[in-house]
Design a protein around this motif. Structure first.
Motif, PDB file in Angstrom:
ATOM      1  N   THR A 168       7.431  -2.744  -2.050  1.00  0.00           N
ATOM      2  CA  THR A 168       6.456  -1.859  -2.791  1.00  0.00           C
ATOM      3  C   THR A 168       5.754  -2.499  -3.763  1.00  0.00           C
ATOM      4  O   THR A 168       4.569  -1.842  -4.106  1.00  0.00           O
ATOM      5  CB  THR A 168       7.076  -0.626  -3.214  1.00  0.00           C
ATOM      6  OG1 THR A 168       8.074  -0.871  -4.358  1.00  0.00           O
ATOM      7  CG2 THR A 168       7.950   0.111  -2.104  1.00  0.00           C
ATOM      8  N   SER A 228       8.123   4.284  -3.015  1.00  0.00           N
ATOM      9  CA  SER A 228       7.124   3.632  -3.744  1.00  0.00           C
ATOM     10  C   SER A 228       7.257   4.176  -5.131  1.00  0.00           C
ATOM     11  O   SER A 228       7.484   3.584  -6.144  1.00  0.00           O
ATOM     12  CB  SER A 228       5.780   3.621  -3.375  1.00  0.00           C
ATOM     13  OG  SER A 228       5.602   2.903  -2.089  1.00  0.00           O
ATOM     14  N   ARG A 258       4.350  -2.942   6.920  1.00  0.00           N
ATOM     15  CA  ARG A 258       4.373  -1.447   6.888  1.00  0.00           C
ATOM     16  C   ARG A 258       4.749  -1.067   8.279  1.00  0.00           C
ATOM     17  O   ARG A 258       3.897  -1.513   9.347  1.00  0.00           O
ATOM     18  CB  ARG A 258       2.955  -1.037   6.499  1.00  0.00           C
ATOM     19  CG  ARG A 258       2.899   0.233   6.249  1.00  0.00           C
ATOM     20  CD  ARG A 258       1.559   0.849   5.566  1.00  0.00           C
ATOM     21  NE  ARG A 258       1.505   2.187   5.259  1.00  0.00           N
ATOM     22  CZ  ARG A 258       1.677   2.888   4.187  1.00  0.00           C
ATOM     23  NH1 ARG A 258       2.261   2.123   3.406  1.00  0.00           N
ATOM     24  NH2 ARG A 258       1.693   4.164   4.331  1.00  0.00           N
ATOM     25  N   GLN A 317       6.373  -0.809   2.417  1.00  0.00           N
ATOM     26  CA  GLN A 317       5.723  -2.174   2.527  1.00  0.00           C
ATOM     27  C   GLN A 317       6.309  -3.174   1.517  1.00  0.00           C
ATOM     28  O   GLN A 317       6.488  -2.908   0.223  1.00  0.00           O
ATOM     29  CB  GLN A 317       4.466  -2.055   2.453  1.00  0.00           C
ATOM     30  CG  GLN A 317       3.671  -3.553   2.882  1.00  0.00           C
ATOM     31  CD  GLN A 317       2.277  -3.350   2.837  1.00  0.00           C
ATOM     32  OE1 GLN A 317       1.531  -2.326   2.533  1.00  0.00           O
ATOM     33  NE2 GLN A 317       1.645  -4.441   3.272  1.00  0.00           N
ATOM     34  N   HIS A 347       0.874  -1.232   0.045  1.00  0.00           N
ATOM     35  CA  HIS A 347       0.008   0.037  -0.061  1.00  0.00           C
ATOM     36  C   HIS A 347       0.962   1.012  -0.058  1.00  0.00           C
ATOM     37  O   HIS A 347       1.791   1.312   1.062  1.00  0.00           O
ATOM     38  CB  HIS A 347      -0.967  -0.020   1.305  1.00  0.00           C
ATOM     39  CG  HIS A 347      -1.847   1.188   1.283  1.00  0.00           C
ATOM     40  ND1 HIS A 347      -2.970   1.171   0.466  1.00  0.00           N
ATOM     41  CD2 HIS A 347      -1.782   2.225   1.830  1.00  0.00           C
ATOM     42  CE1 HIS A 347      -3.578   2.467   0.683  1.00  0.00           C
ATOM     43  NE2 HIS A 347      -2.953   3.082   1.490  1.00  0.00           N
ATOM     44  N   PRO A 348       0.802   2.059  -1.011  1.00  0.00           N
ATOM     45  CA  PRO A 348      -0.075   2.144  -2.137  1.00  0.00           C
ATOM     46  C   PRO A 348       0.402   0.732  -3.012  1.00  0.00           C
ATOM     47  O   PRO A 348       1.351   0.423  -3.071  1.00  0.00           O
ATOM     48  CB  PRO A 348      -0.002   3.359  -2.808  1.00  0.00           C
ATOM     49  CG  PRO A 348       1.397   3.774  -2.575  1.00  0.00           C
ATOM     50  CD  PRO A 348       1.649   3.224  -0.968  1.00  0.00           C
ATOM     51  N   CYS A 349      -0.863   0.248  -4.040  1.00  0.00           N
ATOM     52  CA  CYS A 349      -0.616  -0.722  -4.730  1.00  0.00           C
ATOM     53  C   CYS A 349      -0.198  -0.132  -6.231  1.00  0.00           C
ATOM     54  O   CYS A 349      -0.908   0.669  -6.608  1.00  0.00           O
ATOM     55  CB  CYS A 349      -1.649  -1.581  -4.901  1.00  0.00           C
ATOM     56  SG  CYS A 349      -1.610  -3.219  -5.634  1.00  0.00           S
TER      57      CYS A 349
END
Length: 248
Positions: free
Chosen positions: A212, A178, A241, A248, A56-58
């Protein structure tokens, strides 16, 4: 420290790990207990928590992503011993965790099961030449091969295929956000044999750790660009996370 360990302490890279296993008392990489390199308790932990673990975020284009375990404790120590310390005998246990995760994911996601039912290539995310050279092996490629064999033994139409290659260098991902990781990896992979393609109509992506998701997203993009759908990715571990700004 034993006499043998003291004699070898200064030259860990000069002696193959398999020879060290013969000279020094074997111990579990995950917990340190004397015995197999991956004891029954650590193998149970590796295979006890398969789950969908999406970053997250994906990132856009990331396939449905499952991992065997969070990247902590025994799992983290086992992976580090395998990747960074040349403990290649751990590949069998880690591949078993990958195969079990794939089977679990397919049993819980009918869409992925339908997509892969006609056969699928088990495709590793490639290591760079420099990384593979420094480690003395390509850890993910080895895991993908063994996981594909395990899936075949279970009756699934899996075919190992090391068909991705890097087309440009990338910077070290450590410390990148990310968005920075996605930009760093964009366009860095391609299918190495586009004329023949994978030995199956779909691909199951394999990596050791999802952080990520940028690496898996780039690998999926390259496969899709060559006409190969990628409904699922599996990894041994997923990082946790730690805060809103942590990776993450």
């Amino acid at each position: 420290m034993s006499v043998a360990a003291g004699m070898l302490a200064g030259v860990p890279n000069a002696v193959p790990n398999a020879l060290l296993d013969l000279i020094l008392p074997p111990a579990c990489a995950g917990c340190g207990a004397k015995g197999p390199r991956c004891c029954a308790a650590c193998l149970a932990e590796l295979t006890a928590r398969p789950a969908r673990r999406l970053p997250h975020p994906c990132p856009p284009g990331l396939p449905d992503c499952w991992s065997a375990s969070p990247y902590d404790g025994r799992t983290r120590r086992t992976l580090l011993a395998y990747k960074e310390r040349g403990a290649v005998t751990l590949a069998a246990a880690l591949a078993e965790a990958l195969a079990f995760t794939a089977v679990t994911a397919l049993s819980r996601t009918p869409g992925a099961l339908r997509a892969l039912a006609a056969g699928f290539a088990v495709v590793p995310v490639p290591s760079t030449r420099a990384t593979a050279g420094a480690r003395g092996h390509d850890p993910v490629a080895r895991l993908a091969l063994l996981a594909a064999r395990a899936l075949c033994a279970l009756g699934l139409p899996a075919h190992p295929w090391n068909g991705l290659t890097q087309v440009r260098s990338v910077t070290d991902q450590a410390g990148l956000s990310s968005a920075e990781r996605a930009a760093n990896l964009a366009g860095s992979l391609r299918v190495s044999r586009p004329a023949t393609g994978p030995p199956a109509p779909c691909a199951l992506l394999v990596d050791d750790i999802v952080t990520t998701g940028a690496t898996l997203a780039e690998a999926a993009r390259a496969l899709r660009a060559a006409g190969t759908p990628v409904p699922l990715a599996v990894t041994v571990a997923a990082t946790r996370r730690r805060s809103k700004k942590a990776l993450q």
